[in-house]
Design a protein around this motif. Sequence first.
Motif, PDB file in Angstrom:
ATOM      1  N   SER A 125       0.824  -1.210   0.000  1.00 30.29           N
ATOM      2  CA  SER A 125       0.000   0.000   0.000  1.00 30.29           C
ATOM      3  C   SER A 125       0.854   1.255   0.000  1.00 30.29           C
TER       4      SER A 125
ATOM      5  N   TYR B 287      -6.845   1.746   1.745  1.00 23.94           N
ATOM      6  CA  TYR B 287      -6.522   1.425   3.136  1.00 23.94           C
ATOM      7  C   TYR B 287      -6.302   2.738   3.868  1.00 23.94           C
TER       8      TYR B 287
ATOM      9  N   TYR C 226      -9.844  -1.447   5.458  1.00 22.31           N
ATOM     10  CA  TYR C 226     -10.115  -1.370   4.027  1.00 22.31           C
ATOM     11  C   TYR C 226     -11.382  -0.570   3.812  1.00 22.31           C
TER      12      TYR C 226
END
Length: 185
Positions: free
Chosen positions: A55, A171, A176
Amino acid sequence: MNESPEPGAAIHPEHPFAAPADARDPARQLRGRLVAPVTVWTAGSGSAAAGLTVSSMLMAGGEPPTVCGLLDPDSDLAEAVGDSGQAVINVLRWPHRTIADVFAGLHPSPGGPFRTGEWSAGPVGPVLADAAAVAIVTVVEQRPMGWSSLVTATVDDIQLLDSDDDDLLAYVRGRYRTITAVRGG
């Protein structure tokens, strides 16, 4: 004989292992407030295939476009990317939450991580069949950055597999969310 109720576990809304508020790392709290894309980077093939949920990444336009990502230097993916010099970046959607957790090492996947989801052999690593987008990249630099390994790569090919951006996986603050939920739509 005096019988007392069985001791039981109470459910609390807080995470049981979270640090007390006054002991939390401010840098980590700041990072948690930054909305991050959720991707799975892959490299290798067959039994040597590796993947990792990433991420912490960004993409810069240019000729060619460039991608930077922070990888766990001890991960199988970092080793596979170091060996091959290439990777596949799979952009995840809301239905891929379990896949993200599998490749982050947070959810089991009997038979290996590539048993969760529908994967096919790509030119440099596994490709998720229903990813929102897929990029093939070539590494130009890999160096230590904090506790991570900063991978800088040029983008060789991009496949935009889905035009609906409402269910892109993001995220933020340890959870999430869809892009729609993040932007309040």
